[in-house]
Design a protein around this motif. Structure first.
Motif, short mmCIF file in Angstrom:
data_model
loop_
_atom_site.label_atom_id
_atom_site.label_comp_id
_atom_site.label_asym_id
_atom_site.label_seq_id
_atom_site.Cartn_x
_atom_site.Cartn_y
_atom_site.Cartn_z
N ASP A 104 0.72 -1.17 0.00
CA ASP A 104 -0.07 0.21 -0.05
C ASP A 104 0.88 1.29 -0.03
N ASN A 105 1.88 1.19 0.82
CA ASN A 105 2.76 2.46 0.87
C ASN A 105 3.55 2.61 -0.59
N LEU A 106 3.94 1.46 -1.20
CA LEU A 106 4.35 1.67 -2.48
C LEU A 106 3.51 2.51 -3.56
N VAL A 107 2.51 1.98 -3.41
CA VAL A 107 1.22 2.70 -4.32
C VAL A 107 0.96 3.87 -3.72
N ARG A 108 0.91 4.28 -2.82
CA ARG A 108 0.82 6.01 -2.57
C ARG A 108 2.11 6.72 -2.63
N LYS A 109 3.27 6.27 -2.55
CA LYS A 109 4.37 6.78 -2.76
C LYS A 109 4.39 7.00 -4.45
N PHE A 110 4.03 6.10 -5.21
CA PHE A 110 3.84 5.96 -6.64
C PHE A 110 2.82 7.20 -7.15
N VAL A 111 1.67 7.28 -6.56
CA VAL A 111 0.68 8.40 -6.77
C VAL A 111 1.45 9.83 -6.42
N VAL A 112 2.13 10.11 -5.57
CA VAL A 112 2.99 11.15 -5.11
C VAL A 112 3.75 11.63 -6.37
N GLU A 113 4.82 10.50 -6.79
CA GLU A 113 5.66 10.77 -7.79
C GLU A 113 5.00 11.11 -9.05
N GLN A 114 3.61 10.42 -9.32
CA GLN A 114 3.09 10.84 -10.88
C GLN A 114 2.02 12.04 -10.48
N ALA A 115 2.03 12.87 -9.43
CA ALA A 115 1.00 13.70 -9.41
C ALA A 115 0.92 14.55 -10.56
N HIS A 116 1.92 15.15 -11.10
CA HIS A 116 1.82 16.00 -12.08
C HIS A 116 1.19 15.40 -13.35
N THR A 117 1.59 14.02 -13.63
CA THR A 117 1.17 13.25 -14.81
C THR A 117 -0.23 13.11 -14.70
N LEU A 118 -0.89 12.88 -13.42
CA LEU A 118 -2.15 12.46 -13.27
C LEU A 118 -2.97 13.86 -13.07
N ARG A 119 -2.48 14.91 -12.60
CA ARG A 119 -3.27 16.02 -12.84
C ARG A 119 -3.41 16.55 -14.40
N LYS A 120 -2.39 16.37 -15.16
CA LYS A 120 -2.22 16.71 -16.47
C LYS A 120 -3.27 15.97 -17.33
N ARG A 121 -3.37 14.83 -16.95
CA ARG A 121 -4.12 13.91 -17.98
C ARG A 121 -5.41 13.48 -17.38
N LEU A 122 -5.91 13.87 -16.25
CA LEU A 122 -7.11 13.80 -15.65
C LEU A 122 -7.69 14.99 -15.43
N SER A 123 -7.66 15.97 -16.07
CA SER A 123 -8.37 17.23 -15.66
C SER A 123 -9.89 17.21 -15.43
N THR A 124 -10.55 17.87 -14.88
CA THR A 124 -11.83 18.21 -14.59
C THR A 124 -12.55 18.05 -15.93
N ASN A 125 -11.99 18.29 -17.26
CA ASN A 125 -12.64 18.45 -18.44
C ASN A 125 -12.78 17.07 -19.13
N GLU A 126 -12.05 16.22 -18.62
CA GLU A 126 -12.10 14.85 -19.17
C GLU A 126 -13.21 14.01 -18.61
N PRO A 127 -13.84 13.24 -19.43
CA PRO A 127 -15.06 12.29 -19.11
C PRO A 127 -14.62 11.02 -18.06
N VAL A 128 -13.99 11.11 -16.99
CA VAL A 128 -13.45 10.15 -16.26
C VAL A 128 -14.00 10.18 -15.03
N ALA A 129 -14.56 9.17 -14.61
CA ALA A 129 -15.24 9.40 -13.16
C ALA A 129 -14.45 8.98 -11.98
N ALA A 130 -13.50 7.95 -12.21
CA ALA A 130 -12.61 7.58 -11.23
C ALA A 130 -11.48 6.75 -11.68
N LEU A 131 -10.31 6.91 -11.05
CA LEU A 131 -9.00 6.10 -11.33
C LEU A 131 -9.06 5.03 -10.24
N LEU A 132 -8.86 3.71 -10.86
CA LEU A 132 -8.63 2.68 -9.97
C LEU A 132 -7.17 2.24 -10.16
#
Length: 282
Positions: free
Chosen positions: A206-234
């Motif tokens: 679980d800690n490995l995944v949380r660390k990954f999310v922090v490291e990829q925060a820029h990519t996630l914000r760039k790709r999953l903006s509020t304008n995109e039709p994506v309800a959730a990321l699993l």
């Protein structure tokens, strides 16, 4: 959500042999040199080896194999009663690829395996799901929900696969869910994850995944903006590991949900998926 998995080599080998036989009965070609056969040979070797100590490199290889073996077992044991052409096409791809995931730049076989595995989790949990375009269409509370499934082969491929999933979501009639397998992105790059004892396995993954999310925060914000039709990321991770206290090989699982359209029916459906991963008997 975190799930620890444990099963005996002998039980896994028996299940796996049955799974491969079932695939062959469906006219899925499994050449002697394909990765699925290689896993069977190694697992058989450590299961029947009479020595008290088995070569460490073989044990490490089998520990990695266990993730693949377990997924194939689950997929084949929970196939729909009637197989459509989309499901058969995915099954035909599964045997392709390198034995070890680190040896692949692209992983169509393992990505097909991930799509099938997600469908397995849904169907086993009582949620009808079919494969195709989008990758999965699930029926929940008499409504259809759309899932795009990706399994990057490396951290460098994460942005590409996420971008592809968002592009596919734009073609949907309603916001979709993106599921990403991050096994290859969070585990140690040049070795096996080792934890002190069984209780430390789930928190470590679980800690490995949380660390990954922090490291990829820029990519996630760039790709999953509020304008995109994506309800959730699993994000799902099933990481092979060695338990130092006992010497056991195991799989630690982490499932993390990131709602993007909070309160939407799609986000609620995504949340309902998470407990389904706890039902694995492995």
């Amino acid at each position: 959500m975190r799930v620890d998995e444990y099963n005996s080599f002998a039980n896994q080998l028996q299940r796996y042999a049955s799974a491969l036989s079932r695939l062959e009965s469906l006219h899925i070609r499994l050449a002697d040199g394909c990765r699925l056969r290689a896993y069977q040979k190694r697992l058989a070797q450590v299961t029947v080896d009479p020595r008290s100590a088995i070569d460490s490199q073989l044990v490490i290889a089998v520990t990695y194999d266990l993730r693949e073996i377990d997924e194939v077992n689950e997929i084949v044991e929970n196939l729909p009663a009637t197989l459509d052409s989309e499901t058969l096409t995915l099954l035909q791809k599964v045997a392709s690829g390198s034995e070890h995931p680190d040896d692949e730049l692209d992983a169509p076989g393992r990505e097909a395996q991930y799509e099938l595995y997600l469908g397995t989790m849904l169907r086993r949990g009582g949620i009808p799901a079919r494969h195709g375009k989008p990758d999965l269409v699930a029926t929940w509370h008499n409504k259809e929900f759309f899932i795009e499934a990706k399994r990057p082969a490396s951290a460098k491929g994460f942005d590409n696969r996420l971008r592809s999933a968002v592009h596919q979501a734009r073609a949907l009639v309603r916001p979709g869910i993106i599921a990403v397998c991050v096994d290859q992105l969070v585990r140690p790059a040049d070795g096996l994850m080792v934890v002190k004892d069984f209780n430390a396995l789930a928190p470590s993954v679980d800690n490995l995944v949380r660390k990954f999310v922090v490291e990829q925060a820029h990519t996630l914000r760039k790709r999953l903006s509020t304008n995109e039709p994506v309800a959730a990321l699993l994000l799902t991770a099933r990481v092979p590991a060695r338990i130092a206290a006992t010497g056991h090989s195991s799989l630690g699982t982490s499932i993390q949900l990131h709602p993007l359209l909070a309160g939407s029916i799609e986000a609620k459906f995504a949340s309902s998926i998470i407990p389904l991963f706890a039902g694995s008997p492995s």
